[in-house]
Design a protein around this motif. Structure first.
Motif, short mmCIF file in Angstrom:
data_model
loop_
_atom_site.label_atom_id
_atom_site.label_comp_id
_atom_site.label_asym_id
_atom_site.label_seq_id
_atom_site.Cartn_x
_atom_site.Cartn_y
_atom_site.Cartn_z
N ASP A 90 62.32 -11.91 108.62
CA ASP A 90 60.95 -11.39 108.71
C ASP A 90 60.81 -10.37 109.84
N TYR A 92 61.62 -6.59 111.57
CA TYR A 92 62.08 -5.20 111.37
C TYR A 92 63.30 -4.91 112.24
N GLN A 113 60.32 -11.21 93.97
CA GLN A 113 59.54 -10.63 95.06
C GLN A 113 60.24 -10.93 96.38
N SER A 114 60.36 -9.92 97.21
CA SER A 114 60.84 -10.14 98.58
C SER A 114 59.70 -9.80 99.54
N LEU A 115 59.96 -9.86 100.82
CA LEU A 115 58.94 -9.46 101.79
C LEU A 115 58.73 -7.95 101.79
N HIS A 124 54.60 -9.38 87.72
CA HIS A 124 53.77 -8.29 88.27
C HIS A 124 54.52 -7.60 89.40
N ASP A 125 54.24 -6.33 89.58
CA ASP A 125 54.95 -5.52 90.57
C ASP A 125 53.93 -4.94 91.55
N GLY A 126 53.90 -5.48 92.75
CA GLY A 126 52.93 -5.03 93.75
C GLY A 126 53.40 -3.82 94.55
N THR A 129 55.64 -3.28 100.20
CA THR A 129 54.66 -3.97 101.04
C THR A 129 54.48 -3.27 102.39
N ARG A 130 53.56 -3.81 103.19
CA ARG A 130 53.35 -3.26 104.54
C ARG A 130 54.64 -3.38 105.36
N PHE A 131 55.25 -4.56 105.32
CA PHE A 131 56.53 -4.74 106.02
C PHE A 131 57.59 -3.82 105.42
N ARG A 133 57.29 -0.85 104.26
CA ARG A 133 57.18 0.52 104.78
C ARG A 133 57.76 0.62 106.18
N GLU A 134 57.59 -0.43 106.97
CA GLU A 134 58.19 -0.45 108.31
C GLU A 134 59.73 -0.42 108.20
N GLN A 158 57.80 3.76 94.48
CA GLN A 158 57.20 3.84 95.82
C GLN A 158 58.28 3.98 96.89
N TYR A 162 58.19 6.75 99.64
CA TYR A 162 58.03 6.45 101.07
C TYR A 162 59.27 6.81 101.88
#
Lengths: 325, 325
Positions: A90, A92, A113-115, A124-126, A129-131, A133-134, A158, A162
Motif C-alpha cells: 500500500d 508508493y 481489482q488491485s489498489l 466492472h472497471d473503475g 485509482t488515486r493511488f 496515479r501516484e 487511463q 496518465y
C-alpha cells in the motif's frame, strides 16, 4: 537478437542452457503474482543466487546497456518483473524499493481489482485509482515500465493517458484474433501504439483461437495484420511460456489467497491442469518456428528481426532510463 | 443506553472515565485505517492491555450478551472495528483471523479503492470486486458487520445487495442534509433501510452544513426527517469523534502510505489541522445535548432511546451472531 516479453518457468540450469542454445538475448521473467513485499524479495534473492551460480549463461538487465552486454557476451539477460502490484503493498515508496532491488516492469493489476487499477476478470472497471496515479508517476520517474497485460480496458486506456512514458502490454493478443477477456480490443491497441507502446504477442493457449490447435501460420498472419494496423515498431513477442510447473502453481496464479471458491479464469474445461501448448511452440525452440513462419508469410528480414527482439530492445533501452530531471 | 457507532480517540483512563460519566454503554472504536495485519494486531494488543488495566471501566464487546454485560455492570463496552480492509491484506482467511482477535466491524474501503470496493473519493466506482464478494460471504458467515461509511455509492449499493445480512453505515449523514462526498444519497439510505441496515449519524464537521456552525437544532431536525423517511429502527448515532490527536494522525488517516502528494480529503481550507467541532458536540458530553435537542423537537422518549442506543443494540445483537449453519 531475440527478446521474450514474458516467461514464468520453473527455472534451472538446463533451461538457461536452452535459452542460450536458442539465442535468446533477454527474457522478462515474473517474480510476483500475488506475492507481497517480503515474498517478492525472497523470489528476487533466489534470482540473485542464480545470477551468481549461472553467470556464464545469464545476467540481470537493469538498463539498455545490460541488453548490449547480454548480446555481446552471448548470455541471456533477465528482466525481473511483477504481474501485479502486490510487491509494493500500500506504499508508493515500494516502487523505488522494488526498483532498487532490480525490478523493472510491473503490471498495475492481475485479473482482479488491485489498489491501482482494475483487472480483466472483474465485472466492472473503475479505471486507474488515486493511488494508481501516484504509482504511475513514481514508475515514470524511476524508469519502471508499466505493463497492462492482465488489466481491464478502461484501466488500460487511463494508464496510457496518465503515464507520460510509453507503456507495454507484454503478453496478450488482439481480441480480433481471438475473443478472450485477456486479449485486447483494437481501441486499446491503437491507443497503446499511438503513445509509443509495445504489444508482446502471446502463445498461451487461452489467448489463441483453437488453443493448442492454433497453427503457426494463423499466428504469424495475425502478426502481419498487427504490423499493418499498428506499425512495425509496436509489435513484439511475449510468449507467456510457463514450463515445468505442477497444478499447485497454476492454482496460486489463479486464486492467490483471495479466492475461497476456486476460480478457473477463462478455463471452462473443468480440468484442474495446465492447458496444452501448440506443438510448434511448446518450449524455447518455438521462437525459431515463429521466425520461419514469418518468412513464409513474406515478411522482410528487417521486420522479422524487429518483431523477434529489436522492438523490445528499443523499447527497453528508452523505458528503463530514469526520467530526465 | 447510549451506543456510539464510531470514535477514534487518543484513548486514556480519563476518557474511559468520561465515557462512564456520560453513561455510554458501548463505543465502536477504530483500530485500523491503513494498518496492515501486523500493525492492526499491535493496535489490538494495546486494546487488550487497556481491557486489563481498566477493567473497572471498559470491556470488549464480542456479541450481544457483552452489551448486556456492559449495561448491567455499568461499564463501557468497546467494539473493535476497522475503517478499511487493510488488516486482512490479500487473504480471505484474514477475516476469520481478525474476527478471532476480536474485530467485529469492517469497512470494505476507506476513501480510496481497496481490494474489495471503491472509496468515496475515487473518480470512478467499480463496485464490489471478486475478492470483495468472497469477503462479504466470510463476514456474513462469522458475524462481522459490513460498514460502508467511506465507500462509494455503487459499491455501497452492491454491498447491500451481495450481503445476506443487514449492513451498517456507522458514521455519515444524508447528502440531502449536507452535500459531501462522505455523505449518503437517499438512494443508498433507502436501500440500506430496506434491507434492515442502520445509519449512524455523524458529528464530524465536514459532514455537517456549516461545519462547526451547524446548530444542535438543525442536526436534531435532520434526525427527525430521517426517522420519517427510513423508519425509527434504522437511525442511530456514529459521532466520528476524534479526540486528542495531533496533525500527524490526521495526515495518516488521509494519506496513509499511498499519497506522495499530500491529500486533504474534503478539507479545502488549506490548513493542515483538525477541523473544529460544533461547540455543543466537542466531546462525550455532547450525547446529552442530542438527547435534549430531540426532546425539544418533540420526539418521544421511546424514539429518542432508540436513536441514542437501542437501535445499535438490536442491530449488534443480531449482526454479531454467527450465521446459522
Amino acid at each position: 537478437m531475440i527478446i521474450d516479453g514474458l516467461q514464468y518457468n520453473n527455472w534451472n540450469r538446463a533451461l538457461f542452457e536452452q535459452a542460450r542454445a536458442e539465442n535468446l538475448t533477454a527474457i522478462h521473467v515474473t517474480v510476483s503474482y500475488w506475492e507481497n513485499a517480503e515474498e517478492t524479495e525472497a523470489n528476487i534473492r533466489q534470482w540473485n543466487r542464480w545470477f551468481d551460480e549461472h553467470d556464464d549463461l545469464i545476467l540481470p538487465v537493469l538498463n539498455g546497456a545490460d541488453l548490449e552486454r547480454a548480446a555481446s557476451s552471448q548470455r541471456t539477460g533477465i528482466i525481473l518483473g511483477f504481474q501485479n502490484c502486490s510487491p509494493i503493498e500500500d506504499d508508493y515508496r515500494g516502487v523505488e524499493r522494488m526498483h532498487s532491488l532490480g525490478a523493472r516492469i510491473m503490471q498495475l493489476s492481475y485479473n482482479n481489482q488491485s489498489l491501482l487499477a482494475t483487472g480483466c476478470y472483474e465485472e466492472h472497471d473503475g479505471g486507474v485509482t488515486r493511488f494508481g496515479r501516484e504509482v504511475i508517476r513514481e514508475m515514470n520517474r524511476l524508469g519502471m515500465i508499466i505493463d497492462m497485460s492482465h488489466s481491464a480496458e478502461e484501466s488500460t486506456l487511463q494508464a496510457i493517458k496518465y503515464s507520460n512514458r510509453p507503456i507495454v502490454i507484454s503478453h496478450a493478443n488482439p481480441s480480433s484474433f481471438h475473443s478472450a477477456l485477456r486479449n485486447k480490443s483494437d481501441r486499446v491497441l491503437d491507443a497503446l501504439a499511438a503513445e509509443g507502446g509495445l504489444l508482446g504477442c502471446s502463445l498461451y493457449p487461452f489467448h489463441l483461437p483453437g488453443g493448442a490447435d492454433c497453427s503457426r501460420a494463423l499466428f504469424c498472419q495475425m502478426l502481419c495484420r498487427l504490423v499493418d494496423r499498428l506499425g512495425i515498431e509496436h509489435v513484439g513477442l511475449g510468449s507467456d511460456l510457463c514450463l515445468g510447473w505442477g497444478y499447485d502453481k497454476l492454482a496460486w496464479m489463479r486464486n492467490g489467497r483471495w479466492a475461497k471458491t476456486t476460480d478457473h479464469g477463462e478455463d471452462d474445461s473443468g480440468t484442474p491442469a495446465w492447458p496444452d501448448q501448440p506443438p510448434w511452440f511448446s518450449g524455447l525452440a518455438g521462437f525459431r518456428e515463429i521466425d520461419e513462419g514469418l518468412v513464409q508469410e513474406g515478411m522482410s528480414r528487417g521486420e522479422i528481426d524487429r518483431i523477434m527482439g529489436l522492438n523490445w530492445q528499443a523499447f527497453l533501452d528508452e523505458g528503463l532510463a530514469p526520467e530526465a530531471a
